[in-house]
Design a protein around this motif. Sequence first.
Motif, PDB file in Angstrom:
ATOM      1  N   THR A 139       0.843  -1.203   0.000  1.00 49.60           N
ATOM      2  CA  THR A 139       0.000   0.000   0.000  1.00 49.60           C
ATOM      3  C   THR A 139       0.872   1.245   0.000  1.00 49.60           C
ATOM      4  O   THR A 139       0.654   2.185  -0.781  1.00 49.60           O
ATOM      5  N   TYR A 140       1.884   1.269   0.869  1.00 49.33           N
ATOM      6  CA  TYR A 140       2.768   2.433   0.954  1.00 49.33           C
ATOM      7  C   TYR A 140       3.619   2.559  -0.307  1.00 49.33           C
ATOM      8  O   TYR A 140       3.838   3.675  -0.805  1.00 49.33           O
ATOM      9  N   ASP A 141       4.067   1.430  -0.843  1.00 44.07           N
ATOM     10  CA  ASP A 141       4.875   1.460  -2.062  1.00 44.07           C
ATOM     11  C   ASP A 141       4.105   2.106  -3.213  1.00 44.07           C
ATOM     12  O   ASP A 141       4.629   2.974  -3.920  1.00 44.07           O
ATOM     13  N   VAL A 142       2.868   1.662  -3.388  1.00 47.49           N
ATOM     14  CA  VAL A 142       2.052   2.164  -4.500  1.00 47.49           C
ATOM     15  C   VAL A 142       1.708   3.632  -4.288  1.00 47.49           C
ATOM     16  O   VAL A 142       1.757   4.442  -5.218  1.00 47.49           O
ATOM     17  N   LEU A 143       1.373   3.985  -3.050  1.00 44.85           N
ATOM     18  CA  LEU A 143       0.993   5.367  -2.768  1.00 44.85           C
ATOM     19  C   LEU A 143       2.158   6.324  -3.020  1.00 44.85           C
ATOM     20  O   LEU A 143       1.986   7.382  -3.645  1.00 44.85           O
ATOM     21  N   VAL A 144       3.345   5.957  -2.560  1.00 38.84           N
ATOM     22  CA  VAL A 144       4.522   6.784  -2.825  1.00 38.84           C
ATOM     23  C   VAL A 144       4.761   6.897  -4.325  1.00 38.84           C
ATOM     24  O   VAL A 144       5.057   7.981  -4.849  1.00 38.84           O
ATOM     25  N   ARG A 145       4.615   5.791  -5.022  1.00 38.41           N
ATOM     26  CA  ARG A 145       4.862   5.771  -6.469  1.00 38.41           C
ATOM     27  C   ARG A 145       3.862   6.664  -7.210  1.00 38.41           C
ATOM     28  O   ARG A 145       4.222   7.362  -8.167  1.00 38.41           O
ATOM     29  N   LEU A 146       2.606   6.647  -6.784  1.00 45.02           N
ATOM     30  CA  LEU A 146       1.600   7.508  -7.411  1.00 45.02           C
ATOM     31  C   LEU A 146       1.953   8.983  -7.233  1.00 45.02           C
ATOM     32  O   LEU A 146       1.854   9.777  -8.169  1.00 45.02           O
ATOM     33  N   PHE A 147       2.362   9.344  -6.025  1.00 47.35           N
ATOM     34  CA  PHE A 147       2.775  10.727  -5.775  1.00 47.35           C
ATOM     35  C   PHE A 147       3.936  11.121  -6.683  1.00 47.35           C
ATOM     36  O   PHE A 147       3.932  12.192  -7.304  1.00 47.35           O
ATOM     37  N   LYS A 148       4.940  10.258  -6.755  1.00 47.99           N
ATOM     38  CA  LYS A 148       6.178  10.620  -7.451  1.00 47.99           C
ATOM     39  C   LYS A 148       6.051  10.592  -8.969  1.00 47.99           C
ATOM     40  O   LYS A 148       6.660  11.411  -9.663  1.00 47.99           O
ATOM     41  N   LEU A 149       5.279   9.633  -9.505  1.00 46.32           N
ATOM     42  CA  LEU A 149       5.164   9.510 -10.956  1.00 46.32           C
ATOM     43  C   LEU A 149       4.243  10.552 -11.577  1.00 46.32           C
ATOM     44  O   LEU A 149       4.336  10.843 -12.771  1.00 46.32           O
ATOM     45  N   HIS A 150       3.342  11.126 -10.772  1.00 43.81           N
ATOM     46  CA  HIS A 150       2.334  12.035 -11.338  1.00 43.81           C
ATOM     47  C   HIS A 150       2.251  13.335 -10.545  1.00 43.81           C
ATOM     48  O   HIS A 150       1.185  13.710 -10.056  1.00 43.81           O
ATOM     49  N   PRO A 151       3.361  14.061 -10.435  1.00 46.88           N
ATOM     50  CA  PRO A 151       3.358  15.277  -9.608  1.00 46.88           C
ATOM     51  C   PRO A 151       2.480  16.398 -10.150  1.00 46.88           C
ATOM     52  O   PRO A 151       2.074  17.279  -9.386  1.00 46.88           O
ATOM     53  N   SER A 152       2.191  16.383 -11.449  1.00 47.49           N
ATOM     54  CA  SER A 152       1.381  17.461 -12.033  1.00 47.49           C
ATOM     55  C   SER A 152      -0.053  17.036 -12.333  1.00 47.49           C
ATOM     56  O   SER A 152      -0.835  17.825 -12.866  1.00 47.49           O
ATOM     57  N   ASN A 153      -0.397  15.791 -12.010  1.00 46.06           N
ATOM     58  CA  ASN A 153      -1.759  15.310 -12.228  1.00 46.06           C
ATOM     59  C   ASN A 153      -2.590  15.638 -10.976  1.00 46.06           C
ATOM     60  O   ASN A 153      -2.458  14.985  -9.943  1.00 46.06           O
ATOM     61  N   LYS A 154      -3.442  16.642 -11.103  1.00 44.14           N
ATOM     62  CA  LYS A 154      -4.188  17.115  -9.940  1.00 44.14           C
ATOM     63  C   LYS A 154      -5.088  16.033  -9.358  1.00 44.14           C
ATOM     64  O   LYS A 154      -5.206  15.891  -8.136  1.00 44.14           O
ATOM     65  N   LYS A 155      -5.718  15.246 -10.207  1.00 47.96           N
ATOM     66  CA  LYS A 155      -6.645  14.220  -9.718  1.00 47.96           C
ATOM     67  C   LYS A 155      -5.907  13.171  -8.894  1.00 47.96           C
ATOM     68  O   LYS A 155      -6.357  12.779  -7.810  1.00 47.96           O
TER      69      LYS A 155
END
Length: 357
Positions: A67-83
């Motif tokens: 859960t933490y791995d995926v959540l961190v990855r979502l933050f880092k891979l999509h810094p400009s995606n507001k949604k």
Amino acid sequence: GEASRALLNLCDVSMEVRKVTTDHLFLFFDAHYRHDDIILQEIVSSMLSKLSKDGVCRKEMISTSRTYDVLVRLFKLHPSNKKIQKTSLLTLRNVSTESSITPILLNRGFLPLVVSAMSAFPNDVDIQESSCIVLRNLGSLNSEAAVEICSEEGINFIVKAMQNLSDCTPTQRASCGALWACIHDSDVNCRIAVSLGAIDAVICLVLVHPSDVFILENAIMILESLSSFKEYVKQIVDAGGISLVVETMRSHPSSTKLIRHGSIFIANLTQAYSSLSDEAVRCVTAIIRCIDENPTLVELIVDCSRTLHSLVSHSRKCKDRLLAANGLGVVEKIINQNASIQQVNDCAHLLLDDILQ
């Protein structure tokens, strides 16, 4: 993709669906790693935010490191995606209420990710609100987190949220709570907050939200913390802080938290400059009324009695106002109802001596 979207929608209406989805969350995690499709990434992020609202599902989610791995990855891979940033922050907002995982969130590097989102979307009320709530949760639960928030410029962006979105009630409830959590137990953080304009920002919030008791309570708690530093008292007074807090106390005499912390704030100011005592005369009746309505709340009585002692010692106007508000009767009442509590008796008798002199 369509099946995932349908499942996402069903999670809003069915506990069973949320439970089954949580049990098979690894399938969404696998899809997240295998596919770069932005729509799928948004669905995974939204799914996590929906599931994390449910207490049972949330506890299952935080039990696995993926859960933490995926959540961190979502933050880092999509810094400009507001949604994605917004839904990822919602997830973090929900899971940060679980105090047991605060060290995990700190070690995984979530604080800088929150600050980055605040920096990237300074005018998005949802992102600012969720970010401040995360910072509040972490800062209030862990002293190390409060230090790290400063090192990651968290206080800077909390104050900016206050300044830029002052008329947005949910955001300001979150920002006030976050700032107080960061500074209430740290001299260093207090000084950082003042250097960033926190005094004017907080006073502005009190003016903009005169009826929102949650904002007012937290704002006055912030001012109380800052007023414990004599070097900031003049700045607070020059910004209109003493008259504003006095009027706020008069307007909300039934809020024990507001009256108690407002009283400590007044005591800090008048102990620094006894000449300010006359300016506090208008809050004396509110303090007496609050004590009268809550004669067994020890912390309230002790702090308010100390403040009234300070005011009455330095101001004839305050003494006259206290007597006019049946202060003598109220002090005798709290002594009688707290006969076995030494701390209350000491403070109340000290005030009683002032009154009878």
